[in-house]
Design a protein around this motif. Structure first.
Motif, PDB file in Angstrom:
ATOM      1  N   UNK A 152     -25.657   9.068  37.112  1.00  0.00           N
ATOM      2  CA  UNK A 152     -26.430   9.590  35.986  1.00  0.00           C
ATOM      3  C   UNK A 152     -25.584  10.003  34.805  1.00  0.00           C
ATOM      4  N   UNK A 153     -24.253   9.984  34.952  1.00  0.00           N
ATOM      5  CA  UNK A 153     -23.343  10.301  33.849  1.00  0.00           C
ATOM      6  C   UNK A 153     -22.849   9.004  33.202  1.00  0.00           C
ATOM      7  N   UNK A 154     -22.679   9.055  31.886  1.00  0.00           N
ATOM      8  CA  UNK A 154     -22.169   7.901  31.148  1.00  0.00           C
ATOM      9  C   UNK A 154     -20.774   8.204  30.628  1.00  0.00           C
ATOM     10  N   UNK A 155     -19.823   7.329  30.951  1.00  0.00           N
ATOM     11  CA  UNK A 155     -18.442   7.487  30.516  1.00  0.00           C
ATOM     12  C   UNK A 155     -18.091   6.331  29.582  1.00  0.00           C
ATOM     13  N   UNK A 156     -17.551   6.667  28.416  1.00  0.00           N
ATOM     14  CA  UNK A 156     -17.117   5.661  27.446  1.00  0.00           C
ATOM     15  C   UNK A 156     -15.598   5.626  27.430  1.00  0.00           C
ATOM     16  N   UNK A 157     -15.031   4.479  27.694  1.00  0.00           N
ATOM     17  CA  UNK A 157     -13.587   4.286  27.606  1.00  0.00           C
ATOM     18  C   UNK A 157     -13.262   3.750  26.218  1.00  0.00           C
ATOM     19  N   UNK A 158     -12.718   4.612  25.378  1.00  0.00           N
ATOM     20  CA  UNK A 158     -12.410   4.255  23.989  1.00  0.00           C
ATOM     21  C   UNK A 158     -10.896   4.077  23.879  1.00  0.00           C
ATOM     22  N   UNK A 159     -10.460   2.835  24.000  1.00  0.00           N
ATOM     23  CA  UNK A 159      -9.025   2.547  24.023  1.00  0.00           C
ATOM     24  C   UNK A 159      -8.619   1.900  22.704  1.00  0.00           C
ATOM     25  N   UNK A 160      -8.043   2.730  21.823  1.00  0.00           N
ATOM     26  CA  UNK A 160      -7.606   2.266  20.505  1.00  0.00           C
ATOM     27  C   UNK A 160      -6.184   1.716  20.584  1.00  0.00           C
ATOM     28  N   UNK A 161      -5.524   1.930  21.702  1.00  0.00           N
ATOM     29  CA  UNK A 161      -4.175   1.445  21.933  1.00  0.00           C
ATOM     30  C   UNK A 161      -4.192   0.624  23.219  1.00  0.00           C
ATOM     31  N   UNK A 162      -3.406  -0.467  23.293  1.00  0.00           N
ATOM     32  CA  UNK A 162      -3.432  -1.328  24.477  1.00  0.00           C
ATOM     33  C   UNK A 162      -3.043  -0.596  25.757  1.00  0.00           C
ATOM     34  N   UNK A 163      -3.599  -1.045  26.868  1.00  0.00           N
ATOM     35  CA  UNK A 163      -3.295  -0.451  28.165  1.00  0.00           C
ATOM     36  C   UNK A 163      -3.723  -1.419  29.260  1.00  0.00           C
ATOM     37  N   UNK A 164      -2.980  -1.425  30.352  1.00  0.00           N
ATOM     38  CA  UNK A 164      -3.378  -2.193  31.535  1.00  0.00           C
ATOM     39  C   UNK A 164      -3.690  -1.238  32.682  1.00  0.00           C
ATOM     40  N   UNK A 165      -2.637  -0.582  33.222  1.00  0.00           N
ATOM     41  CA  UNK A 165      -2.802   0.281  34.390  1.00  0.00           C
ATOM     42  C   UNK A 165      -3.781   1.421  34.133  1.00  0.00           C
ATOM     43  N   UNK A 166      -3.599   2.143  33.016  1.00  0.00           N
ATOM     44  CA  UNK A 166      -4.434   3.320  32.758  1.00  0.00           C
ATOM     45  C   UNK A 166      -5.895   2.935  32.594  1.00  0.00           C
ATOM     46  N   UNK A 167      -6.147   1.891  31.825  1.00  0.00           N
ATOM     47  CA  UNK A 167      -7.538   1.492  31.584  1.00  0.00           C
ATOM     48  C   UNK A 167      -8.217   1.015  32.865  1.00  0.00           C
ATOM     49  N   UNK A 168      -7.564   0.136  33.599  1.00  0.00           N
ATOM     50  CA  UNK A 168      -8.164  -0.366  34.843  1.00  0.00           C
ATOM     51  C   UNK A 168      -8.368   0.773  35.833  1.00  0.00           C
ATOM     52  N   UNK A 220     -18.927  11.627  28.712  1.00  0.00           N
ATOM     53  CA  UNK A 220     -17.465  11.720  28.673  1.00  0.00           C
ATOM     54  C   UNK A 220     -16.889  10.580  27.847  1.00  0.00           C
ATOM     55  N   UNK A 221     -15.831  10.880  27.100  1.00  0.00           N
ATOM     56  CA  UNK A 221     -15.078   9.853  26.393  1.00  0.00           C
ATOM     57  C   UNK A 221     -13.628   9.913  26.878  1.00  0.00           C
ATOM     58  N   UNK A 222     -13.161   8.801  27.429  1.00  0.00           N
ATOM     59  CA  UNK A 222     -11.759   8.669  27.819  1.00  0.00           C
ATOM     60  C   UNK A 222     -11.056   7.989  26.652  1.00  0.00           C
ATOM     61  N   UNK A 223     -10.157   8.712  25.995  1.00  0.00           N
ATOM     62  CA  UNK A 223      -9.571   8.245  24.737  1.00  0.00           C
ATOM     63  C   UNK A 223      -8.092   7.928  24.878  1.00  0.00           C
ATOM     64  N   UNK A 224      -7.725   6.739  24.439  1.00  0.00           N
ATOM     65  CA  UNK A 224      -6.312   6.384  24.288  1.00  0.00           C
ATOM     66  C   UNK A 224      -6.102   6.033  22.822  1.00  0.00           C
ATOM     67  N   UNK A 225      -5.121   6.696  22.194  1.00  0.00           N
ATOM     68  CA  UNK A 225      -4.944   6.545  20.742  1.00  0.00           C
ATOM     69  C   UNK A 225      -3.467   6.627  20.399  1.00  0.00           C
ATOM     70  N   UNK A 226      -3.079   5.906  19.361  1.00  0.00           N
ATOM     71  CA  UNK A 226      -1.673   5.893  18.953  1.00  0.00           C
ATOM     72  C   UNK A 226      -1.272   7.140  18.169  1.00  0.00           C
TER      73      UNK A 226
END
Length: 309
Positions: free
Chosen positions: A47-63, A106-112
């Motif tokens: 019932x929770x929605x999580x948005x993965x907002x990756x503004x910077x490239x990633x392999x391990x962390x994103x997966x 939730x927003x999971x954020x990766x940013x430069x």
């Protein structure tokens, strides 16, 4: 078990107490058991929605985050910079406020940009989880490093941890440092003097520019890659020279303890900071770090989601 966690965001380990860090690690231990079951899924974030907002490239962390969210039964949306209105000039805050308006939790954020998650967190109601911001912080990587060390060594208190490489540009080094110091470990930073600021000594870190000195007595050696993408000028003569002087290889291996752990946050520049044979050798726990990252990120998402109003 008393739950000390009261935060809707995870921004950095600098913000956390030793008790909060230890509680995340304890929670991750329980979630690691989930991944060892035949059915590797729990309804904790149904019932929770999580948005993965990756503004910077990633392999391990994103997966790892995506898989953690799936294991927790969350609804998931993935957004990259190329597929967002950030390309059209929309601000990061407007982007996240629009995501929030669609009832994301939730927003999971990766940013430069260093500090981007800290800027957003007090301005939005949804939870913000920092998946790496510039050279500032990478809390979940540090937590999985701490988890792996504690799992292998039993305790972090009194552990001698040497982090070697491009400290100047490393969010991992900074995050590991705060977590390790708060849990009683001894931390050494080592690398070329141009890449290891002496200012870290004020935080309680031993700083040196001699590889042998950094390796002797170490229980854990965490190698960092040279982050060429964050460098605007040369900090050492050549990659070959760096590998010869500061790379961990069969020659320099003799200075570490036979039971010392060899770690790396990835991606590895093989035969530069770490010899390929050692990366795949018996002292390496690099792939175990990746495995433990899943449990740690499940724990973080679960705890942060539990504090949302």
């Amino acid at each position: 078990m008393n739950n000390p966690w009261t935060k809707k965001d995870l921004l950095s380990l600098y913000d956390l107490s030793a008790e909060e860090i230890a509680f995340i690690l304890d929670t991750a231990e329980e979630f690691k058991k989930v991944s060892q079951r035949k059915i590797k899924k729990v309804p904790a974030l149904r019932g929770k929605t999580v948005v993965n907002l990756f503004i910077e490239p990633s392999t391990r962390t994103r997966i790892s985050f995506e898989l953690a969210e799936q294991r927790l039964s969350a609804d998931i949306i993935n957004i990259s910079a190329e597929a967002s209105s950030l390309r059209k000039g929309e601000t990061l805050l407007d982007t996240v406020r629009n995501i929030e308006a669609l009832q994301a939790d939730l927003v999971v954020l990766r940013h430069s940009a260093a500090g981007a998650p800290n800027f957003l967190a007090p301005r939005v109601r949804c939870g913000i989880v920092n998946a790496g911001d510039g050279a500032h912080s990478h809390p979940t990587q540090a937590l999985l490093d701490l988890f792996t060390m504690r799992e292998k060594k039993g305790t972090l208190k009194g552990l001698n941890v040497s982090i070697i490489g491009d400290i100047l540009h490393s969010r991992v080094a900074r995050s590991d440092m705060w977590g390790l110091l708060k849990l009683g470990a001894n931390v050494t930073f080592a690398g070329p003097s141009t890449l290891v600021p002496r200012e870290f000594a004020a935080a309680g870190v031993r700083v040196c520019d001699n590889l042998t000195e950094a390796l002797e007595g170490a229980d854990v050696v965490n190698l960092l890659r040279i982050q060429h993408e964050r460098q605007r000028s040369g900090f050492f003569p050549s990659t070959g020279e760096y590998a010869k002087i500061f790379g961990l290889n069969k020659e320099s291996l003799k200075y570490i303890k036979p039971d010392a752990l060899i770690m790396h946050p990835g991606p590895i520049n093989r035969d530069v900071e770490l010899a390929s044979a050692l990366a795949d050798g018996p002292q390496s726990v690099i792939l175990e770090q990746v495995t433990n990252g899943l449990a740690v990120r499940m724990a973080v998402l679960f705890l942060v989601a539990g504090c949302l109003k």
